[in-house]
Design an enzyme around this catalytic site. Structure first.
Site, PDB file in Angstrom:
ATOM      1  N   GLU A  47      44.780 -10.466  50.551  1.00 31.91           N
ATOM      2  CA  GLU A  47      45.224 -11.767  49.962  1.00 31.91           C
ATOM      3  C   GLU A  47      44.218 -11.885  48.790  1.00 31.91           C
ATOM      4  OE1 GLU A  47      45.093 -11.056  53.064  1.00 31.91           O
ATOM      5  OE2 GLU A  47      46.231 -12.552  54.118  1.00 31.91           O
ATOM      6  N   CYS A  70      45.252 -14.969  57.741  1.00 30.23           N
ATOM      7  CA  CYS A  70      44.428 -15.557  58.689  1.00 30.23           C
ATOM      8  C   CYS A  70      44.145 -17.014  58.465  1.00 30.23           C
ATOM      9  CB  CYS A  70      43.110 -14.872  59.041  1.00 30.23           C
ATOM     10  SG  CYS A  70      42.078 -14.942  57.312  1.00 30.23           S
ATOM     11  N   CYS A  79      42.017 -17.061  54.812  1.00 33.23           N
ATOM     12  CA  CYS A  79      43.158 -16.567  53.709  1.00 33.23           C
ATOM     13  C   CYS A  79      43.826 -17.963  53.346  1.00 33.23           C
ATOM     14  CB  CYS A  79      43.894 -15.516  53.799  1.00 33.23           C
ATOM     15  SG  CYS A  79      42.813 -14.017  53.746  1.00 33.23           S
ATOM     16  N   ALA A 149      48.094  20.533  74.450  1.00 30.54           N
ATOM     17  CA  ALA A 149      48.616  21.584  73.719  1.00 30.54           C
ATOM     18  C   ALA A 149      49.422  22.625  74.999  1.00 30.54           C
ATOM     19  CB  ALA A 149      47.576  22.472  72.949  1.00 30.54           C
ATOM     20  N   ARG A 179      41.923  13.565  65.963  1.00 29.01           N
ATOM     21  CA  ARG A 179      40.901  13.297  66.372  1.00 29.01           C
ATOM     22  C   ARG A 179      40.007  11.997  65.326  1.00 29.01           C
ATOM     23  NH1 ARG A 179      37.960  18.566  68.484  1.00 29.01           N
ATOM     24  NH2 ARG A 179      38.825  18.846  70.642  1.00 29.01           N
ATOM     25  N   ASP A 195      36.292  24.543  79.301  1.00 30.87           N
ATOM     26  CA  ASP A 195      36.369  24.793  77.705  1.00 30.87           C
ATOM     27  C   ASP A 195      35.068  24.652  76.908  1.00 30.87           C
ATOM     28  OD1 ASP A 195      38.904  25.124  78.600  1.00 30.87           O
ATOM     29  OD2 ASP A 195      39.827  23.544  77.429  1.00 30.87           O
ATOM     30  N   SER A 294      46.017  10.360  85.850  1.00 35.56           N
ATOM     31  CA  SER A 294      45.499   9.246  86.114  1.00 35.56           C
ATOM     32  C   SER A 294      46.107   8.077  85.131  1.00 35.56           C
ATOM     33  CB  SER A 294      43.963   9.256  86.218  1.00 35.56           C
ATOM     34  OG  SER A 294      43.457  10.103  87.316  1.00 35.56           O
TER      35      SER A 294
HETATM   36  N1  LIG Z   1      46.086  22.827  76.489  1.00 36.66           N
HETATM   37  C1  LIG Z   1      45.237  21.499  76.553  1.00 36.66           C
HETATM   38  O1  LIG Z   1      45.762  20.813  75.699  1.00 36.66           O
HETATM   39  C2  LIG Z   1      44.010  21.394  77.424  1.00 36.66           C
HETATM   40  C3  LIG Z   1      43.340  20.392  77.117  1.00 36.66           C
HETATM   41  C4  LIG Z   1      42.474  20.164  78.203  1.00 36.66           C
HETATM   42  C5  LIG Z   1      42.152  20.849  79.099  1.00 36.66           C
HETATM   43  N2  LIG Z   1      42.966  21.715  79.202  1.00 36.66           N
HETATM   44  C6  LIG Z   1      42.652  22.840  80.396  1.00 36.66           C
HETATM   45  O2  LIG Z   1      42.742  22.018  81.399  1.00 36.66           O
HETATM   46  C7  LIG Z   1      42.129  22.492  82.582  1.00 36.66           C
HETATM   47  C8  LIG Z   1      41.236  21.164  83.300  1.00 36.66           C
HETATM   48  O3  LIG Z   1      42.049  20.156  83.668  1.00 36.66           O
HETATM   49  P1  LIG Z   1      41.856  19.594  85.194  1.00 36.66           P
HETATM   50  O4  LIG Z   1      43.313  18.809  85.373  1.00 36.66           O
HETATM   51  O5  LIG Z   1      41.612  20.512  86.163  1.00 36.66           O
HETATM   52  O6  LIG Z   1      40.780  18.651  84.890  1.00 36.66           O
HETATM   53  P2  LIG Z   1      40.283  17.499  84.081  1.00 36.66           P
HETATM   54  O7  LIG Z   1      41.368  16.359  83.930  1.00 36.66           O
HETATM   55  O8  LIG Z   1      39.812  17.972  82.809  1.00 36.66           O
HETATM   56  O9  LIG Z   1      39.048  16.809  84.928  1.00 36.66           O
HETATM   57  C9  LIG Z   1      39.396  16.183  86.128  1.00 36.66           C
HETATM   58  C10 LIG Z   1      38.313  15.914  86.537  1.00 36.66           C
HETATM   59  O10 LIG Z   1      37.913  14.508  85.756  1.00 36.66           O
HETATM   60  C11 LIG Z   1      36.842  13.730  86.519  1.00 36.66           C
HETATM   61  N3  LIG Z   1      37.449  12.219  86.602  1.00 36.66           N
HETATM   62  C12 LIG Z   1      36.619  10.987  86.469  1.00 36.66           C
HETATM   63  N4  LIG Z   1      37.389  10.151  86.549  1.00 36.66           N
HETATM   64  C13 LIG Z   1      38.411  10.330  86.651  1.00 36.66           C
HETATM   65  C14 LIG Z   1      40.079   9.724  86.709  1.00 36.66           C
HETATM   66  N5  LIG Z   1      39.972   8.223  86.643  1.00 36.66           N
HETATM   67  N6  LIG Z   1      40.954  10.572  86.918  1.00 36.66           N
HETATM   68  C15 LIG Z   1      40.923  11.827  87.029  1.00 36.66           C
HETATM   69  N7  LIG Z   1      39.707  12.593  86.814  1.00 36.66           N
HETATM   70  C16 LIG Z   1      38.547  11.808  86.536  1.00 36.66           C
HETATM   71  C17 LIG Z   1      37.097  14.147  88.089  1.00 36.66           C
HETATM   72  O11 LIG Z   1      35.898  14.870  88.230  1.00 36.66           O
HETATM   73  P3  LIG Z   1      34.791  14.097  89.204  1.00 36.66           P
HETATM   74  O12 LIG Z   1      35.648  14.182  90.596  1.00 36.66           O
HETATM   75  O13 LIG Z   1      33.702  15.155  89.166  1.00 36.66           O
HETATM   76  O14 LIG Z   1      34.880  12.925  88.925  1.00 36.66           O
HETATM   77  C18 LIG Z   1      38.196  15.204  87.860  1.00 36.66           C
HETATM   78  O15 LIG Z   1      37.906  16.354  88.904  1.00 36.66           O
HETATM   79  C19 LIG Z   1      41.174  23.559  82.107  1.00 36.66           C
HETATM   80  O16 LIG Z   1      41.800  24.570  82.690  1.00 36.66           O
HETATM   81  C20 LIG Z   1      41.353  23.285  80.420  1.00 36.66           C
HETATM   82  O17 LIG Z   1      41.086  24.473  79.770  1.00 36.66           O
HETATM   83  C21 LIG Z   1      43.796  22.187  78.574  1.00 36.66           C
END
Ligand SMILES: NC(=O)c1ccc[n+]([C@@H]2O[C@H](COP(=O)([O-])OP(=O)(O)OC[C@H]3O[C@@H](n4cnc5c(N)ncnc54)[C@H](OP(=O)(O)O)[C@@H]3O)[C@@H](O)[C@H]2O)c1
Length: 360
Positions: A47, A70, A79, A149, A179, A195, A294
């Site tokens: 404005e 505002c 404003c 993905a 991002r 990754d 989660s």
């Molecule tokens: N295609 C895609 O877009 C894409 C994107 C990302 C990842 N990926 C793939 O996904 C796989 C990993 O996924 P994932 O499910 O195994 O693990 P993740 O979700 O990447 O990580 C899980 C970890 O995060 C930590 N964490 C801390 N706070 C948390 C909360 N509130 N809730 C959940 N986790 C929490 C925990 O570790 P702590 O117990 O140590 O805290 C848990 O073990 C890999 O293979 C990766 O390549 C694919």
């Protein structure tokens, strides 16, 4: 109002924590007298830009603004005062400001002082251009987008954990654009381990980068990861109260901010509040499956961007997105509204909104 929306959108993703706003001053015979938009936080409001070139506006002029003006002192004066000073007689507003500090007060104040105010013109469009602002200003928590993905059968990785790349180059470029539209990007610990993502926007000519966030309850992340070693932006680690003091100190020494929650694995909600206090108004969660689960279980997400490829992984042990939600009845499952679908070479991008949101 359509023109005011176009102007507002010129500053999209550049005004946080403020909303985007556009304003157009129209003369009695429909001609545009002046216009403006809010460019970034701290700069003049829309404005002010539109009215600044007039000592007082012509008697029959009408001011169109996408958002309620505002009525409080922030970084700039209200404003509403300027609108009265410039003797605007007619004001058309797109939508009311959800900011509890404004929320109808601007409109009331102007009406009390004799301005004819009409509201709700192109209301949905005016509200939807500020989804991030609408969420964070009311809840004091960032707008949260989930991105994944996935294969045609809903997997985010092979059974081995290999996931690069499920989708094509154009999808990945759109992922980088996403991002840049968020102030921070987060992944779970397992994604960091598998990754080693850079979590940056790598499109050509890109300058500012988002804050990077990792969720790892005990802070046990690879010290040779890019997250630890690439110091170009702020890095935050969200941990639980089981983190060992020496692990915390080591991360701090690497320049990482460590937020320690009240439990061994803090709730997503707690982490979001901390991130908000650290200045994050929008967060992109990029996986993996467990972290996404989660977020959905806690009903913390606002938006979902799924990049769907034509590949079929076909393995019962490969991770699906999201991980386990633990819901037994179909009536209880989250039901998103699919807003739009885009074809990106061989992939599709689905943009969806979580339905619980009423402030959108
Ligand atoms: N295609 C895609 O877009 C894409 C994107 C990302 C990842 N990926 C793939 O996904 C796989 C990993 O996924 P994932 O499910 O195994 O693990 P993740 O979700 O990447 O990580 C899980 C970890 O995060 C930590 N964490 C801390 N706070 C948390 C909360 N509130 N809730 C959940 N986790 C929490 C925990 O570790 P702590 O117990 O140590 O805290 C848990 O073990 C890999 O293979 C990766 O390549 C694919």
């Amino acid at each position: 109002m359509q023109r005011a929306i176009q102007l507002a959108l010129k500053a999209q993703f550049r005004t946080e924590p403020n909303p985007i706003v556009g304003a157009v001053l129209v003369g009695g015979s429909g001609q545009v007298l002046s216009e403006g938009y809010h460019e970034k936080a701290g700069s003049p409001h829309a404005e002010v830009v539109a009215l600044s070139q007039h000592e007082t506006v012509p008697e029959d002029a009408v001011l169109f603004v996408t958002l309620e003006p505002c009525s409080h002192y922030g970084k700039t004066p209200p404003c509403t005062e300027l609108i009265l000073k410039k003797k605007v007689k007619k004001l058309i507003i797109g939508c009311q400001d959800p900011n509890p500090q404004v929320s109808g007060r601007g409109i009331d104040m102007l009406r009390r002082n004799g301005v004819e105010v009409t509201t709700g013109i192109c209301e949905t469009a005016c509200r939807n251009i500020n989804r991030v602002f609408n969420k964070h200003i009311v809840t004091q928590s960032p707008y949260l987008t989930i991105k994944a993905a996935i294969s045609l059968d809903g997997k985010i990785a092979m059974a081995s954990g290999e996931s690069q790349w499920i989708t094509g180059a154009l999808s990945r470029s759109r992922g980088h654009e996403l991002r840049s539209q968020h102030q921070a990007i987060a992944v779970g610990r397992q994604t960091l381990v598998h990754d080693n993502p850079r979590l940056t926007d790598r499109r050509v000519g890109k300058t500012g980068q988002p804050i990077r966030v990792v969720y790892a309850s005990r802070g046990e992340i690879p010290l040779d990861s890019l997250f630890v070693n690439d110091r170009q932006t702020r890095r935050i680690l969200i941990a639980g109260n089981d983190i060992q003091p020496e692990v915390e100190q080591r991360l701090i020494k690497e320049g990482i901010e460590v937020f320690i929650g009240e439990r061994s694995r803090p709730s997503v909600e707690w982490g979001l509040k901390q991130l908000y206090q650290a200045g994050v108004c929008s967060l992109l969660i990029e996986g993996g499956a467990e972290l996404i689960a989660s977020v959905i279980r806690e009903k913390a997400a606002d938006q979902l961007c799924l990049f769907l490829s034509g590949k079929i992984i076909g393995s019962a042990t490969a991770k699906s997105w999201p991980g386990e939600l633990g819901i037994e009845k179909l009536a209880d499952v989250p039901h998103l509204s699919i807003d739009h679908i885009e074809k990106l070479d061989d992939d599709l991008m689905l943009t969806c909104f979580f339905r619980r949101l009423t402030i959108n």
